[in-house]
Every structure is written in structure tokens, then in C-alpha cells.
Design an enzyme around this catalytic site. Structure first.
Site, short mmCIF file in Angstrom:
data_model
loop_
_atom_site.label_atom_id
_atom_site.label_comp_id
_atom_site.label_asym_id
_atom_site.label_seq_id
_atom_site.Cartn_x
_atom_site.Cartn_y
_atom_site.Cartn_z
N HIS A 204 -6.16 -9.48 0.88
CA HIS A 204 -6.04 -9.78 2.31
C HIS A 204 -5.39 -8.59 3.03
CE1 HIS A 204 -7.05 -14.00 1.68
NE2 HIS A 204 -7.03 -14.16 2.99
N HIS A 251 1.76 -13.85 -1.90
CA HIS A 251 2.01 -12.51 -2.44
C HIS A 251 3.47 -12.13 -2.31
CE1 HIS A 251 -2.15 -11.32 -3.16
NE2 HIS A 251 -2.47 -11.88 -1.99
#
Length: 437
Positions: A204, A251
Site C-alpha cells: 500500500h 504494518h
């Protein structure tokens, strides 16, 4: 001296990888988990050991807790998204600024919906939900056609090239590094859709950095606008996507920073040769053969790195879209349908926004998206059953069937190459017929 630097660098990386920093940032932004009592403490920053790695977890039944510690039954009792009722506070009172929420989408591999959590800052929740969507594949599948049909076809073609290669490199790196998602607890899984994939680096962050900065680099000088405006939009887009991945609990800080820097490295390699790639796609005698062989070969490489996961499907989807768009570029040029503005007309100026311009742009977009959705629906309905019958697999469980490379890889390539081809060739031709070009 060198050894000291390496030691300090490794220590810094280990520090930035600790999930406690993600948990603290979520707490600062008003995200509270509803965890059962766990032995792992946020202060320790150490996740529970998982010797078998991520794949051991995703092979468990959907009844096992996902991310936030909820069982499949408990997690499924309420619909996804922000709940209408306020979160109960101690003493039976309620806080009007607090809401119970659940991940917006199910886990793409296990089907689990995750554990509900408390949102104390709704503005940040919606801001970072929007931010994470700016890095999703589905956003770019809508964004690229809009740019192609309404703004600048050349820019859109080249963005698709960068997007496909960026996703391939990022997802392949994930499957080689094989780091699990941040441990939960202490991290709250605001999103669970990608929770079954590996996490290093953040793809992303990679796409959310490569695309806006590539867009800026391709359009500055080609279109008239201030440098600081273009750079500010690109930087804001990138930062919003990167920070949103930490907020979502998907993350660590290290993984986001790595994704950001990794994408800049890829962009530095591809940007100088984008013009040559685009020209080859248009005029190369062997362009169709090279396009098909290269994109399919990359998909085979990606599918061979590890056992099945949704990351492989995303990679094949991007490569298939890129192949279809590239083939359509070749066809358009050979048929004389590809007309880019001459160099003498540069820099281009943005037209004045009027009611007729907005209406025409929206009409083109809606018609085009409708064509793409119908195309995708038809191709999907035909391709998956055909492949299952071809390879002798049951057709009653599509999720299980698509975990076989011999089904998932050709399905993604066939469907999304046709979608990419339709976007770049069929839909613009339809606009010409309808006098909407």
C-alpha cells in the site's frame, strides 16, 4: 566503524519493527481494542512466537480468532463498519464521541470479519479509511480509466506500467521476506482484509507513493500548474496512505518506511525509460508477443514463490490489467485510433470547469465503468467454471478452487487483461460511436 554502523542500523530496524509503536499510535488516534486478557503486554513490544509463520495461522479454521482475538461466531454477530450505537462506558453511561466499529471487509482468505473495536476519534477513523483506500488496487482500477478517458491517455498508460511493476516487485518481495503482520494484541486490527498476507514491505505504501509521485513527474511540464502544488498533492497522498497502514494495524513503522523508499527506488529506475516502453508498446513489431510472454512469466514467478495467498491474485490482476492495456495501446496505434497531443501544443492547460464539461466527464466515466463491470462479470462467470471443469475441480466452492494456481493465475489474467483491453481500446471506441470523445 562499519561494524558499529551496521549494529546501530539493525537495532534501529528492530526498534521500528516492534508492534508496541503501532499500538501506541493507534491509542493516540483514539483506537481502543476489546481484547481478552493476554499474556503479551503492549509495553514489551514483543509479539508471541510463531515458529510456523503466517501460513500456520491462515490454515486454521475460521472459528479461530483473527487479529483482535475474536472467534468467527462472535465476530460475525454484527455487520461490518461503524455501529450506530455508542460504546458503553463504565457505570452504564455512554460517550457520544465514541463508537463501536468492525473492519469494513472480511478477511480475503479465511472469511473472518475480525473483532470489534472502539473509535474515540471518528474524524481520524474516516480520514485513514479514505487514506488506505487510496492505496488499494480497486481504487486504481477506477482511477486509471478516469484519467485515460477524461484527462490524459498518455499519462494513464504510463501509470499503469509503473503500477503493475510496482505491485509485482512489492508482492514478490513479501513472499521472499515472509514477515508476519504486527502481533495482535497489542495491535488493534482495524482492517483484516489483507491480514493473511505477509507484510514486508507495505505494498500500500509502495503504490500509494509510486503512483502520486509518478503522476506528478509525468504531468509537471506537460500540464501547467505550480510545482509546489503538484509536489504537495503527491506528498500528501503518499503520507496519508503510509500513515493509514499503521493506523489500520496492518504494518509496522519499519515496513511502511521500507515500502516508501522501495517505491522511490523502483520509480527512479522506471521513470527514465517509460517513454521507450510506451513507444515499444505502440510501434514494436514483436510488441504483442513480448507483452504476453513478459507479463505471464512474471505471474508464474510470483505464483512460485510461496503457497497460495491473495497477494498472488493481486499480482496477477495487476499484470493482467497491464498486459491488456499494453495490447490495446498497440492495437490503437496500428489502427490510427491513438492520438496524443503534439509536442508543439505543450504545456497543456486545464479547461475551465463548466456544467457541460462535468456532465460529459461523468457520463463518459459512468458509461465506461458500466462497460468494464459488465465485462468483468461476464468473463468471471465464464472463466472460473470453465477452468474448474478443465482441471477437474469442483465448481461449488469458488474460494477453494481459486487457491489452485492453475485456476487463479489464468482466471486473473484472462479476466483482467480483457478489462484492461476494454478500458484502453473498446470503451474509447464506444465513445467515438456515441460522439462522446
Amino acid at each position: 566503524m562499519a561494524n558499529d554502523f551496521v549494529k546501530t542500523f539493525v537495532q534501529m530496524c528492530n526498534y521500528l519493527q516492534e508492534p508496541c509503536h503501532v499500538a501506541r499510535f493507534q491509542n493516540f488516534c483514539g483506537v481502543k481494542g476489546t481484547f481478552p486478557v493476554k499474556t503479551t503486554k503492549p509495553e514489551s513490544g514483543q509479539p508471541e512466537q510463531d515458529p510456523a509463520g503466517l501460513r500456520k495461522r491462515v490454515q486454521q479454521s475460521s472459528e479461530v480468532s483473527v487479529g483482535n482475538g475474536a472467534t468467527g461466531d462472535a465476530a460475525g454477530q454484527q455487520a461490518n463498519g461503524t455501529q450506530g450505537d455508542n460504546a458503553a462506558m463504565p457505570g452504564g453511561a455512554s460517550d457520544p464521541d465514541t463508537a463501536r466499529a468492525k473492519p469494513l471487509r472480511r478477511n480475503s482468505l479465511t472469511g473472518d470479519v475480525g473483532q470489534e473495536f472502539l473509535i474515540h476519534n471518528k474524524f481520524l477513523f474516516y480520514l485513514f479509511t479514505f487514506g488506505t483506500e487510496l492505496g488499494n488496487e480497486m481504487f486504481f482500477i477506477v482511477f486509471f480509466p478516469f484519467v485515460y478517458w477524461n484527462i490524459d491517455a498518455l499519462v494513464s498508460r504510463r501509470l499503469i506500467v509503473v503500477w503493475a511493476w510496482n505491485l509485482f516487485v512489492g508482492q514478490s518481495t513479501k513472499d521472499m521476506v515472509r514477515w508476519s503482520r504486527p502481533a495482535s494484541p497489542p495491535v488493534v486490527k482495524v482492517e483484516v482484509f489483507y491480514n493473511s498476507e505477509y507484510s514486508m514491505p507495505s505494498t500500500h505504501a509502495m503504490t500509494g507513493t509510486a503512483i502520486p509521485f509518478c503522476l506528478f513527474m509525468l504531468t509537471y511540464g506537460r500540464w501547467q500548474y505550480p510545482f509546489l502544488f503538484g509536489f504537495g498533492v503527491a506528498l500528501s497522498w503518499s503520507v496519508l496512505v503510509c500513515v493509514s497502514r499503521v493506523y489500520m494495524g496492518m504494518h509496522s513503522i519499519l515496513e511502511v518506511i521500507t515500502g516508501f523508499l522501495y517505491s522511490l527506488l523502483i520509480l527512479a529506475f522506471f521513470h527514465p525509460i517509460l517513454d521507450k516502453i510506451d513507444n515499444f508498446y505502440m510501434m514494436g513489431h514483436y510488441a504483442p508477443l513480448v507483452i504476453i510472454v513478459s507479463h505471464v512469466s512474471l505471474g508464474l514467478v510470483a505464483f512460485s514463490l510461496d503457497s497460495w495467498s491473495t497477494s498472488r491474485g493481486d499480482t496477477a490482476q495487476a499484470l493482467g490489467t497491464g498486459a491488456g492495456a499494453a495490447l490495446a495501446t498497440y492495437v490503437n496505434y496500428q489502427l490510427g485510433l491513438l492520438v496524443d497531443p503534439p509536442l508543439s501544443s505543450l504545456p497543456l492547460t486545464f479547461p475551465l470547469i463548466s456544467t457541460s464539461l462535468v456532465f460529459l466527464s461523468l457520463l463518459r466515466f459512468l458509461i465506461g465503468v458500466a462497460v468494464l463491470l459488465v465485462t468483468r462479470m461476464i468473463m468471471k462467470a465464464v472463466t472460473i467454471p470453465f477452468l474448474c471443469r478443465l482441471f477437474g475441480l469442483p465448481t461449488d466452492d469458488v474460494r477453494q478452487a481459486r487457491q489452485h494456481m492453475k485456476v487463479e493465475l489464468p482466471y486473473r489474467y484472462i479476466v483482467y487483461s480483457v478489462v484492461g483491453f476494454s478500458c484502453v481500446c473498446v470503451v474509447p471506441l464506444l465513445f467515438r460511436i456515441l460522439n462522446l470523445a
